[in-house]
Design a protein around this motif. Sequence first.
Motif, PDB file in Angstrom:
ATOM      1  N   LEU A  69      -0.103  10.106   5.143  1.00 17.48           N
ATOM      2  CA  LEU A  69      -0.413   9.497   3.847  1.00 17.48           C
ATOM      3  C   LEU A  69       0.857   8.958   3.203  1.00 17.48           C
ATOM      4  CD1 LEU A  69      -2.216   8.844   1.420  1.00 17.48           C
ATOM      5  CD2 LEU A  69      -2.064  11.266   0.754  1.00 17.48           C
ATOM      6  N   ARG A  70       1.928   9.726   3.266  1.00 17.04           N
ATOM      7  CA  ARG A  70       3.206   9.265   2.700  1.00 17.04           C
ATOM      8  C   ARG A  70       3.674   7.985   3.394  1.00 17.04           C
ATOM      9  NH1 ARG A  70       7.658  13.662   2.610  1.00 17.04           N
ATOM     10  NH2 ARG A  70       8.642  12.104   1.257  1.00 17.04           N
ATOM     11  N   ALA A  71       3.546   7.931   4.710  1.00 21.40           N
ATOM     12  CA  ALA A  71       3.957   6.737   5.454  1.00 21.40           C
ATOM     13  C   ALA A  71       3.123   5.533   5.022  1.00 21.40           C
ATOM     14  CB  ALA A  71       3.816   6.982   6.953  1.00 21.40           C
ATOM     15  N   SER A  72       1.838   5.757   4.827  1.00 18.33           N
ATOM     16  CA  SER A  72       0.951   4.678   4.392  1.00 18.33           C
ATOM     17  C   SER A  72       1.325   4.195   2.990  1.00 18.33           C
ATOM     18  CB  SER A  72      -0.499   5.169   4.421  1.00 18.33           C
ATOM     19  OG  SER A  72      -1.383   4.152   4.082  1.00 18.33           O
ATOM     20  N   LEU A  73       1.635   5.124   2.105  1.00 23.08           N
ATOM     21  CA  LEU A  73       2.051   4.750   0.741  1.00 23.08           C
ATOM     22  C   LEU A  73       3.314   3.898   0.761  1.00 23.08           C
ATOM     23  CD1 LEU A  73       1.487   8.006  -1.346  1.00 23.08           C
ATOM     24  CD2 LEU A  73       0.594   5.737  -1.911  1.00 23.08           C
ATOM     25  N   GLY A  91       4.266   0.783  -3.309  1.00 26.53           N
ATOM     26  CA  GLY A  91       4.716   2.021  -2.709  1.00 26.53           C
ATOM     27  C   GLY A  91       4.449   3.260  -3.521  1.00 26.53           C
ATOM     28  N   LEU A  92       4.182   3.098  -4.827  1.00 25.56           N
ATOM     29  CA  LEU A  92       3.922   4.229  -5.721  1.00 25.56           C
ATOM     30  C   LEU A  92       4.893   5.384  -5.436  1.00 25.56           C
ATOM     31  CD1 LEU A  92       0.035   4.052  -5.552  1.00 25.56           C
ATOM     32  CD2 LEU A  92       1.473   3.328  -7.462  1.00 25.56           C
ATOM     33  N   PRO A  93       6.194   5.155  -5.688  1.00 20.12           N
ATOM     34  CA  PRO A  93       7.205   6.156  -5.325  1.00 20.12           C
ATOM     35  C   PRO A  93       7.000   7.516  -5.981  1.00 20.12           C
ATOM     36  CG  PRO A  93       8.168   4.404  -6.674  1.00 20.12           C
ATOM     37  CD  PRO A  93       6.769   3.991  -6.333  1.00 20.12           C
ATOM     38  N   SER A  94       6.398   7.555  -7.154  1.00 18.68           N
ATOM     39  CA  SER A  94       6.178   8.864  -7.792  1.00 18.68           C
ATOM     40  C   SER A  94       5.212   9.709  -6.967  1.00 18.68           C
ATOM     41  CB  SER A  94       5.659   8.697  -9.220  1.00 18.68           C
ATOM     42  OG  SER A  94       4.384   8.086  -9.217  1.00 18.68           O
ATOM     43  N   LEU A  95       4.249   9.062  -6.320  1.00 18.60           N
ATOM     44  CA  LEU A  95       3.317   9.808  -5.470  1.00 18.60           C
ATOM     45  C   LEU A  95       4.024  10.335  -4.232  1.00 18.60           C
ATOM     46  CD1 LEU A  95       0.014   7.718  -5.656  1.00 18.60           C
ATOM     47  CD2 LEU A  95       0.690   9.725  -6.993  1.00 18.60           C
ATOM     48  N   ASP A  96       4.961   9.563  -3.696  1.00 22.15           N
ATOM     49  CA  ASP A  96       5.705  10.029  -2.526  1.00 22.15           C
ATOM     50  C   ASP A  96       6.516  11.279  -2.877  1.00 22.15           C
ATOM     51  OD1 ASP A  96       6.590   9.616   0.281  1.00 22.15           O
ATOM     52  OD2 ASP A  96       8.545   9.368  -0.676  1.00 22.15           O
ATOM     53  N   THR A 115      -8.263   5.897   2.373  1.00 25.73           N
ATOM     54  CA  THR A 115      -8.951   6.657   3.411  1.00 25.73           C
ATOM     55  C   THR A 115      -8.132   7.876   3.833  1.00 25.73           C
ATOM     56  OG1 THR A 115     -10.003   4.621   4.161  1.00 25.73           O
ATOM     57  CG2 THR A 115     -10.044   6.474   5.674  1.00 25.73           C
ATOM     58  N   ARG A 116      -6.825   7.725   3.917  1.00 24.92           N
ATOM     59  CA  ARG A 116      -5.974   8.871   4.271  1.00 24.92           C
ATOM     60  C   ARG A 116      -6.005   9.940   3.177  1.00 24.92           C
ATOM     61  NH1 ARG A 116      -0.947   7.059   8.041  1.00 24.92           N
ATOM     62  NH2 ARG A 116      -2.164   5.647   9.346  1.00 24.92           N
ATOM     63  N   CYS A 117      -6.129   9.525   1.937  1.00 28.37           N
ATOM     64  CA  CYS A 117      -6.301  10.506   0.846  1.00 28.37           C
ATOM     65  C   CYS A 117      -7.560  11.332   1.095  1.00 28.37           C
ATOM     66  CB  CYS A 117      -6.418   9.803  -0.503  1.00 28.37           C
ATOM     67  SG  CYS A 117      -4.910   9.048  -1.121  1.00 28.37           S
ATOM     68  N   HIS A 118      -8.636  10.664   1.489  1.00 23.96           N
ATOM     69  CA  HIS A 118      -9.898  11.373   1.744  1.00 23.96           C
ATOM     70  C   HIS A 118      -9.794  12.292   2.964  1.00 23.96           C
ATOM     71  CE1 HIS A 118     -12.463   9.777  -1.374  1.00 23.96           C
ATOM     72  NE2 HIS A 118     -12.029   8.555  -1.105  1.00 23.96           N
ATOM     73  N   ILE A 119      -9.076  11.860   3.988  1.00 27.39           N
ATOM     74  CA  ILE A 119      -8.875  12.734   5.152  1.00 27.39           C
ATOM     75  C   ILE A 119      -8.125  13.993   4.719  1.00 27.39           C
ATOM     76  CG2 ILE A 119      -7.660  12.966   7.365  1.00 27.39           C
ATOM     77  CD1 ILE A 119      -8.354   9.942   7.815  1.00 27.39           C
ATOM     78  N   TYR A 161      -7.046   6.719  -7.635  1.00 25.06           N
ATOM     79  CA  TYR A 161      -5.873   6.146  -8.299  1.00 25.06           C
ATOM     80  C   TYR A 161      -5.214   5.067  -7.439  1.00 25.06           C
ATOM     81  CZ  TYR A 161      -1.323   6.116 -10.701  1.00 25.06           C
ATOM     82  OH  TYR A 161      -0.190   5.746 -11.370  1.00 25.06           O
ATOM     83  N   VAL A 162      -5.008   5.375  -6.167  1.00 29.69           N
ATOM     84  CA  VAL A 162      -4.392   4.406  -5.258  1.00 29.69           C
ATOM     85  C   VAL A 162      -5.278   3.171  -5.134  1.00 29.69           C
ATOM     86  CG1 VAL A 162      -3.740   3.982  -2.844  1.00 29.69           C
ATOM     87  CG2 VAL A 162      -3.013   6.093  -3.990  1.00 29.69           C
ATOM     88  N   GLY A 163      -6.582   3.379  -4.975  1.00 34.99           N
ATOM     89  CA  GLY A 163      -7.495   2.246  -4.898  1.00 34.99           C
ATOM     90  C   GLY A 163      -7.459   1.405  -6.162  1.00 34.99           C
TER      91      GLY A 163
END
Length: 191
Positions: A44-48, A54-59, A119-123, A176-178
């Motif tokens: 998920l981090r790689a995808s972000l 990139g939403l760095p705060s989420l990383d 989708t990776r968030c859901h996984i 949020y990402v969506g």
Amino acid sequence: MAIYTKTGDRGETSLANGQRVTKTDVRIEAYGTVDELNSWVGALRASLRQQEDGLPSLDVQLERVQNKLFNLGAALSEAPGEWITADDVRQLEEWIDVMQEELPPQRAFVLPAGGETVTRCHICRTICRRAERRMIELAQFKKMKTEGTESRLESMNFGLQYVNRLSDYFFVMSRYVGYKNGEKEAIWCKN
């Protein structure tokens, strides 16, 4: 130093406390599922990072989550100490609240679909729920084995709270990402 030890060649492994158990032991299943989740959090981090913003705060948040998942694995493998705390649970709740402030209200069930990062968030969310089930199974197993003494269920309370909140975090992050990517949410339709 060789990565292979050959000590697991007969289907056994060691817990952090030195106890040898089969690789199908409920403790191994529990921390193995947490390890699987941690790997998906890395994906998920790689995808972000591949996204335009990139939403760095989420990383940064997810890096902390990965470290906490390692802590949880240590606790599940019987390593002594306090590995997950009430502060860890509160941190997830704060992150959830911040993301939800920006989101439109949810008015329907959301399908686990969307772009790759959503989708990776859901996984991650669904593996997190499985980890929670495995931890409950472990706690029940421990309680049966230690009837009359403190069960591991009480000592894993914050760990259970953490994974419960973490699955909520991944769900809110998917929305949020969506939202940040301008994706339309996939809504469940009965027919």
